[in-house]
Motif scaffolding. Sequence first.
Motif, PDB file in Angstrom:
ATOM      1  N   THR A   5       5.697 -12.600 -10.385  1.00  4.85           N
ATOM      2  CA  THR A   5       7.016 -12.575  -9.753  1.00  4.85           C
ATOM      3  C   THR A   5       7.876 -11.505 -10.427  1.00  4.85           C
ATOM      4  N   LYS A   6       8.997 -11.203  -9.810  1.00  2.00           N
ATOM      5  CA  LYS A   6       9.940 -10.262 -10.391  1.00  2.00           C
ATOM      6  C   LYS A   6      10.380 -10.736 -11.765  1.00  2.00           C
ATOM      7  N   ALA A   7      10.704 -12.012 -11.871  1.00  2.02           N
ATOM      8  CA  ALA A   7      11.169 -12.570 -13.155  1.00  2.02           C
ATOM      9  C   ALA A   7      10.087 -12.451 -14.228  1.00  2.02           C
ATOM     10  N   GLN A   8       8.837 -12.694 -13.872  1.00  8.03           N
ATOM     11  CA  GLN A   8       7.745 -12.586 -14.837  1.00  8.03           C
ATOM     12  C   GLN A   8       7.551 -11.137 -15.294  1.00  8.03           C
ATOM     13  N   ILE A  10       9.801  -8.736 -15.322  1.00  6.95           N
ATOM     14  CA  ILE A  10      10.945  -8.361 -16.159  1.00  6.95           C
ATOM     15  C   ILE A  10      10.822  -8.997 -17.541  1.00  6.95           C
ATOM     16  N   TYR A  11      10.443 -10.254 -17.602  1.00  7.11           N
ATOM     17  CA  TYR A  11      10.293 -10.945 -18.890  1.00  7.11           C
ATOM     18  C   TYR A  11       9.243 -10.256 -19.761  1.00  7.11           C
ATOM     19  N   LYS A  14      10.525  -6.889 -20.973  1.00  3.46           N
ATOM     20  CA  LYS A  14      11.524  -7.028 -22.030  1.00  3.46           C
ATOM     21  C   LYS A  14      10.897  -7.454 -23.355  1.00  3.46           C
TER      22      LYS A  14
END
Length: 163
Positions: A5-8, A10-11, A14
């Motif tokens: 996912t997008k969140a994964q 990005i995480y 980072k």
Amino acid sequence: MKTLTKAQLIYRTKLCILFIIAGLAISGITAFPIESELAYFNNHLNSFPALLQPWLHTVYNGLRQTNLNYPFLSYGTDWLAFAHLMLAILFIGPLLNPVKNSWVIQFGLIACLLIIPLAFIAGPIRHIPFFWQLIDCSFGVVAAVPLGIAYFNIRRLEQRQFN
């Protein structure tokens, strides 16, 4: 390969950037008290592999004698430390917005690549043992891994138009 996912993405990106920031900050902070650190190592040489012991002793003695007679030369090391801290700050941009600041990741990858010719050109000129040149090169190789992962993830984010 599992689709993240997008969140994964990005995480994970980072986390890689935080690793780089931490490495640069630690490198910078530990460069300021270099004579004290080398004195400690010199007093505990038996803790190091036999190959490193003479080199660490030589480096400590050289630095100690230089600082006794020409302390202003260590100002160069202070600037090296400062540069590491400034580079750590540079990576805050991609930490906050990886896609917008992907150029910083590219810059980091280029710097990692250029460590290798610098070590193999300047090392012999400065009489740095080959094994130590390899250690210096390893910093570029190790840092290129999280930077490469971050860059790959940023490209995936761009392709999916998550920005």
